[in-house]
Design an enzyme around this catalytic site. Structure first.
Site, PDB file in Angstrom:
ATOM      1  N   LYS A   3       0.839  -1.207   0.000  1.00 47.23           N
ATOM      2  CA  LYS A   3       0.000   0.000   0.000  1.00 47.23           C
ATOM      3  C   LYS A   3       0.872   1.253   0.000  1.00 47.23           C
ATOM      4  O   LYS A   3       0.554   2.239  -0.659  1.00 47.23           O
ATOM      5  CB  LYS A   3      -0.924   0.033   1.218  1.00 47.23           C
ATOM      6  N   LYS A  44      -6.210 -15.286 -13.365  1.00 47.48           N
ATOM      7  CA  LYS A  44      -7.228 -15.333 -12.331  1.00 47.48           C
ATOM      8  C   LYS A  44      -8.389 -14.382 -12.587  1.00 47.48           C
ATOM      9  O   LYS A  44      -8.196 -13.258 -13.019  1.00 47.48           O
ATOM     10  CB  LYS A  44      -6.539 -14.976 -11.013  1.00 47.48           C
ATOM     11  N   LYS A  54     -11.967  -8.834  -9.621  1.00 44.64           N
ATOM     12  CA  LYS A  54     -12.642  -7.586  -9.990  1.00 44.64           C
ATOM     13  C   LYS A  54     -11.667  -6.478 -10.345  1.00 44.64           C
ATOM     14  O   LYS A  54     -12.013  -5.537 -11.034  1.00 44.64           O
ATOM     15  CB  LYS A  54     -13.612  -7.133  -8.908  1.00 44.64           C
TER      16      LYS A  54
HETATM   17  P1  ADP Z   1     -10.855 -10.086  -5.894  1.00 46.31           P
HETATM   18  O1  ADP Z   1      -9.669 -10.914  -6.285  1.00 46.31           O
HETATM   19  O2  ADP Z   1     -11.887 -10.050  -6.947  1.00 46.31           O
HETATM   20  O3  ADP Z   1     -10.472  -8.710  -5.378  1.00 46.31           O
HETATM   21  P2  ADP Z   1     -11.103 -10.754  -3.135  1.00 46.31           P
HETATM   22  O4  ADP Z   1      -9.637 -10.556  -2.986  1.00 46.31           O
HETATM   23  O5  ADP Z   1     -12.033  -9.806  -2.436  1.00 46.31           O
HETATM   24  O6  ADP Z   1     -11.512 -10.838  -4.678  1.00 46.31           O
HETATM   25  O7  ADP Z   1     -11.418 -12.241  -2.677  1.00 46.31           O
HETATM   26  C1  ADP Z   1     -12.499 -12.662  -1.902  1.00 46.31           C
HETATM   27  C2  ADP Z   1     -12.409 -14.179  -1.794  1.00 46.31           C
HETATM   28  O8  ADP Z   1     -12.599 -14.799  -3.090  1.00 46.31           O
HETATM   29  C3  ADP Z   1     -11.044 -14.697  -1.304  1.00 46.31           C
HETATM   30  O9  ADP Z   1     -11.242 -15.777  -0.413  1.00 46.31           O
HETATM   31  C4  ADP Z   1     -10.352 -15.180  -2.570  1.00 46.31           C
HETATM   32  O10 ADP Z   1      -9.453 -16.238  -2.293  1.00 46.31           O
HETATM   33  C5  ADP Z   1     -11.520 -15.659  -3.414  1.00 46.31           C
HETATM   34  N1  ADP Z   1     -11.219 -15.503  -4.869  1.00 46.31           N
HETATM   35  C6  ADP Z   1     -11.119 -14.332  -5.543  1.00 46.31           C
HETATM   36  N2  ADP Z   1     -10.871 -14.549  -6.859  1.00 46.31           N
HETATM   37  C7  ADP Z   1     -10.792 -15.905  -7.022  1.00 46.31           C
HETATM   38  C8  ADP Z   1     -10.549 -16.772  -8.157  1.00 46.31           C
HETATM   39  N3  ADP Z   1     -10.366 -16.279  -9.374  1.00 46.31           N
HETATM   40  N4  ADP Z   1     -10.542 -18.097  -7.951  1.00 46.31           N
HETATM   41  C9  ADP Z   1     -10.749 -18.609  -6.711  1.00 46.31           C
HETATM   42  N5  ADP Z   1     -10.986 -17.851  -5.604  1.00 46.31           N
HETATM   43  C10 ADP Z   1     -11.003 -16.517  -5.751  1.00 46.31           C
END
Ligand code: ADP
Ligand code: TRP
Length: 332
Positions: free
Chosen positions: A112, A195, A198
């Site tokens: 950050k 992956k 968002k």
């Molecule tokens: P993002 O990657 O969209 O910002 P977050 O970091 O908020 O999502 O993740 C929220 C939860 O979803 C976490 O437990 C993360 O491990 C899971 N997660 C996010 N993207 C994936 C993915 N592509 N495949 C599997 N699990 C995921």
């Protein structure tokens, strides 16, 4: 007594298929076997200074989407972090024994500092103590989180052990990462890279609230190549990703059909994508319908939030009362 599982979700965007298959599906399984607490980490989200007009809407949206995805407020305690201010009191206590040096060494903090040098606030530095307070306020045993949260969890373990040691008590359980065994999956995105997420750019993620037209458009735009040039060729990453996504949402025969076509060099990516889009739509439609239904049911959402707040408050106030005793606060 059932062991306690807890996880927090920041209200930063809509749920996508990666969140669903990677996290929420496991929460749904856990809620049957453990005493689960799932909360929306709105205090944590203040580090980025959201506008007051946006905050409530985001919290509501994420609550609606988790309910639509299958979290059951009768089984798990679903609550909003800011409805349980006892967390903040525990955060203060934990901060007294958290050292600047150790907090500065946390990788997410360092990241950050690098990414947003003009907003390195104290909330960011003490993010791990707030997270530890979330965990310890319910004396949680297991924390299902992704790899990116490993170090924050390590700090929570340190703070729990430190508190116990300083006060000579065996009060806080030392929280463990929850291991799903082999069930850990990574949902690939549509942009050819690893992956779904968002923050990985427009068009990469499919959201649970997304409409059919938009899903078709995104899938048809997914990155492919000019096709295999020899039989049984190893698939390049974007193609393998497309197959991996298909394995998650489509029937095994469908995957087999396109896999054979690839190996025989007569695959038509357009057809494969059309099929993939329709299969994703089948998965997403019931979620979207429930999201719309729940978004309009303010009474129900209010009831869920109240029920969660009450249950979380009951557990949190019991912990904080005991912590105050241990620390030495006495009432006159
Ligand atoms: P993002 O990657 O969209 O910002 P977050 O970091 O908020 O999502 O993740 C929220 C939860 O979803 C976490 O437990 C993360 O491990 C899971 N997660 C996010 N993207 C994936 C993915 N592509 N495949 C599997 N699990 C995921
Ligand atoms: N830090 C977590 C994330 O960014 C969210 C979170 C906050 C959390 N408090 C928690 C997760 C307590 C597990 C336990 O995803």
């Amino acid at each position: 007594m059932k062991e306690i599982v807890l996880s927090g979700i920041r209200p930063t965007g809509n749920l996508h298929l990666g969140n669903y298959y990677g996290a929420v599906q496991n929460f749904i399984k856990l809620q049957d076997n453990y005493n689960c607490y799932f909360f929306i980490a709105d205090y944590h989200s203040l580090t980025t200074h959201p506008h007051p007009d946006d905050l409530h809407g985001r919290v509501k949206q994420i609550l609606v989407e988790y309910l639509a995805a299958g979290l059951d407020p009768e089984k798990a305690t679903l609550y909003v972090q800011s409805d349980v201010p006892e967390v903040v009191e525990l955060y203060l206590f934990l901060n007294m024994n958290a050292y600047i040096g150790e907090l500065e060494r946390v990788t997410t903090f360092k990241e950050k500092v690098r990414k947003q040098p003009d907003n390195v606030n104290a909330g960011l530095l003490t993010y791990p103590t707030l997270m530890a307070a979330d965990i310890l306020i319910h004396k949680s045993n297991y924390i299902p989180v992704g790899k990116d949260q490993e170090q924050n969890l390590e700090k929570a373990r340190d703070f729990a052990e430190r508190f116990n040691r300083i006060y000579g008590v065996d009060f806080f359980p030392v929280p463990q990462a929850f291991n799903y065994g082999n069930a850990l999956i990574k949902v690939p995105g549509l942009d050819g890279s690893g992956k779904m997420g968002k923050s990985e750019g427009e068009g990469n993620a499919i959201f649970l609230c997304e409409d059919d037209k938009s899903i078709r458009k995104k899938v048809m735009r997914a990155v492919t190549d000019s096709g295999p040039t020899e039989p049984n060729q190893v698939k390049p990453e974007p193609i393998q990703n497309l197959f991996n996504l298909m394995k998650i949402v489509s029937a095994p025969e469908t995957v087999q059909f396109f896999d054979d076509a690839y190996n025989n060099m007569n695959i038509r990516y357009g057809d494969m994508k059309k099929q993939l889009a329709e299969d994703i739509i089948k998965v997403v439609t019931p979620f979207r319908e429930r999201i719309i239904e729940l978004s309009n049911d303010d009474e129900y959402i209010k009831k869920v939030a109240r029920m969660g707040a009450e249950k979380a408050h009951e557990s949190a106030s019991k912990t904080i009362k005991e912590v105050r005793e241990i620390i030495g606060f006495r009432s006159f």
